[in-house]
Write an enzyme that holds these catalytic residues in place. Structure first.
Site, short mmCIF file in Angstrom:
data_model
loop_
_atom_site.label_atom_id
_atom_site.label_comp_id
_atom_site.label_asym_id
_atom_site.label_seq_id
_atom_site.Cartn_x
_atom_site.Cartn_y
_atom_site.Cartn_z
CE1 TYR A 54 -3.55 -2.21 5.75
CE2 TYR A 54 -3.16 0.01 5.46
CZ TYR A 54 -3.48 -1.24 4.99
OH TYR A 54 -3.75 -1.07 3.65
CE LYS B 138 -1.49 -4.20 3.31
NZ LYS B 138 -1.83 -5.48 2.83
CB SER C 241 -0.90 -0.07 1.41
OG SER C 241 -1.36 1.23 1.74
C1 UD1 Z 1 -6.95 4.89 3.89
C2 UD1 Z 1 -5.78 4.56 4.98
C3 UD1 Z 1 -4.76 4.01 4.34
C4 UD1 Z 1 -5.34 2.90 3.54
C5 UD1 Z 1 -6.14 3.15 2.43
C6 UD1 Z 1 -7.13 2.06 1.76
C7 UD1 Z 1 -6.18 6.19 6.68
C8 UD1 Z 1 -5.78 7.33 7.49
N1 UD1 Z 1 -5.63 5.80 5.95
O1 UD1 Z 1 -6.15 5.93 3.12
O2 UD1 Z 1 -3.63 3.48 5.40
O3 UD1 Z 1 -4.14 2.19 2.96
O4 UD1 Z 1 -7.26 3.83 3.25
O5 UD1 Z 1 -8.01 1.38 2.39
O6 UD1 Z 1 -7.35 5.57 7.21
N2 UD1 Z 1 -12.22 11.36 3.70
C9 UD1 Z 1 -13.39 12.26 4.12
N3 UD1 Z 1 -14.43 11.67 4.53
C10 UD1 Z 1 -14.65 10.33 4.72
C11 UD1 Z 1 -13.67 9.44 4.32
C12 UD1 Z 1 -12.62 10.04 3.92
O7 UD1 Z 1 -13.18 13.34 3.96
O8 UD1 Z 1 -15.84 9.95 5.38
C13 UD1 Z 1 -11.13 11.82 3.25
C14 UD1 Z 1 -9.99 11.56 3.85
O9 UD1 Z 1 -9.67 12.53 4.77
C15 UD1 Z 1 -8.89 11.74 2.59
C16 UD1 Z 1 -9.68 11.14 1.47
O10 UD1 Z 1 -11.10 11.15 1.97
O11 UD1 Z 1 -8.43 13.00 2.22
C17 UD1 Z 1 -9.64 9.68 1.40
O12 UD1 Z 1 -9.77 8.91 2.48
P1 UD1 Z 1 -9.77 7.26 2.36
O13 UD1 Z 1 -10.74 6.74 1.39
O14 UD1 Z 1 -10.07 6.80 3.69
O15 UD1 Z 1 -8.25 6.75 2.01
P2 UD1 Z 1 -6.85 7.23 2.67
O16 UD1 Z 1 -6.95 7.84 3.96
O17 UD1 Z 1 -6.17 7.82 1.84
#
Ligand code: UD1
Length: 339
Positions: free
Chosen positions: A148, A152, A124
């Site tokens: 997590y 990895k 990842s």
């Molecule tokens: C997350 C994990 C990462 C993992 C990846 C794949 C965290 C901090 N990181 O990545 O380690 O490899 O998932 O499963 O959890 N967001 C919102 N509202 C929400 C959900 C997300 O604003 O309800 C934003 C987040 O702040 C981020 C973006 O959307 O900026 C993507 O979030 P997300 O889909 O959870 O992925 P990652 O955080 O990149």
């Protein structure tokens, strides 16, 4: 060629099994159904028109793995089976270290016994921590911020050491950026248990009114619109990357690292707007505080995968939006008709 796929009924695993079968590989799936459903087995068979063996087993149980290897004699392993929720890993670190590390070690042990020397590993972009330079190259500094992510990175180290000890062993470390989307049939896709943690499944559940409102975690990041930027990649493109990696692994021994991303970053707000436009549906949202552990921006430099594997992402943002929504609409229709 026969490929044993662990976690082959999960989100990325199931799409990879479809691509493997389409490419003419024989496939054996091992999955303990801890975060997947047996229905996916039937759906893969419907999509591909092909049958393949499935073992409902835990990859951490060496004796079971040994039995499966004796019977099936796979030529390669693609290892997806793992726990993947960041927040949960902070609360239950030992559960994460045990499951995610023991599974890899048992696989390597049993592979050695059965002289199976090709391993493709689901890593990842989380191993890049908070990147110093964008876009991220494979040579970037590695660090992790939660158990997590540490599993990895530790698995990458284990596989590197196995390659050092066995000159015939080939380990492909695939570092995924943010997989979204679903197979065009709408039969398989991302179906997390409970309330989704990740952005795309959350957006979709707001669009279907299963969840009320999307919380956007922060609009004060150092990004063009202040919301977090990520490299979202269609899961079918990601699945195809595994086939390319497998081909390379059969040709050359040693450990290799590849980013699987598109190279383009989109902000949370861009994602919401694009989803609304493509699917002609409203996604109500509110801005809330930052989520602990989040970074401002993360996107890949995918040129190494292109130069060495001949792989690049083909699907665009609109495809990802349409396919993510289509899958959940179809799933909900199916649930309703079963009620
Ligand atoms: C997350 C994990 C990462 C993992 C990846 C794949 C965290 C901090 N990181 O990545 O380690 O490899 O998932 O499963 O959890 N967001 C919102 N509202 C929400 C959900 C997300 O604003 O309800 C934003 C987040 O702040 C981020 C973006 O959307 O900026 C993507 O979030 P997300 O889909 O959870 O992925 P990652 O955080 O990149």
């Amino acid at each position: 060629m026969k490929v044993l796929v662990t976690g082959g009924l999960g989100y990325i695993g199931s799409h990879t099994v479809v691509e493997l079968l389409n490419e003419g590989y024989e496939v054996v799936v091992v999955d303990n159904l801890s975060n997947s459903s047996i229905d996916v087995y039937d759906k893969i068979k419907i999509i591909t028109g092909k049958d393949f063996p499935f073992y409902e087993e835990d990859v951490c149980i060496e004796k079971k793995l040994d039995e499966i290897f004796s019977k099936e004699k796979p030529d390669a392993v693609i290892h997806f089976a793992a726990y993947k929720a960041v927040g949960e890993s902070v609360e239950k670190p030992i559960m994460y270290y045990e499951n995610n590390l023991v599974s890899t070690m048992k696989l390597c042990k049993v592979m050695k016994k059965h002289n199976c020397n090709v391993f493709v590993f689901s890593s990842s972009a989380t191993v890049y921590g908070d990147p110093e330079v964008l876009p991220i190259k494979e040579s970037a500094r590695l660090s992790t911020t939660n158990p997590y992510g540490s599993t990895k990175l530790m698995n990458e180290q284990i596989l590197k050491d196995v390659c050092i000890s066995n000159k015939d062993f080939s380990a492909m470390i695939l570092r995924y950026f943010n997989p979204i989307g679903a197979h065009k049939s709408g039969l398989i896709g991302e179906n997390p248990n409970g309330i989704p943690n990740n952005l795309m499944p959350y957006i979709v559940r707001v669009a279907t009114r299963e969840l009320e409102i999307l919380s956007i975690f922060g609009d004060d990041y150092d990004t063009p619109d202040g919301t977090g930027v990520r490299d979202y990649i269609h899961v079918v493109d990601l699945a195809k990357g595994h086939i390319k990696a497998l081909e390379k692994a059969f040709q050359e021994a040693g450990v290799k690292y590849y980013n699987l991303g598109t190279g383009t970053g989109y902000s949370v707000l861009e994602m919401v707007k694009s989803f609304e436009k493509v699917n002609n549906v409203k996604v109500p949202y509110k801005i809330v505080g930052r989520r602990a552990g989040d970074i401002a921006a993360c996107y890949a430099d995918p040129t190494k995968a292109y130069n060495e594997l001949g792989w690049k992402a083909e699907f665009g943002l609109e495809d990802m939006m349409r396919d993510s929504y289509n899958f959940v609409l179809k799933l909900n229709d199916e649930k309703r008709s079963n009620e």
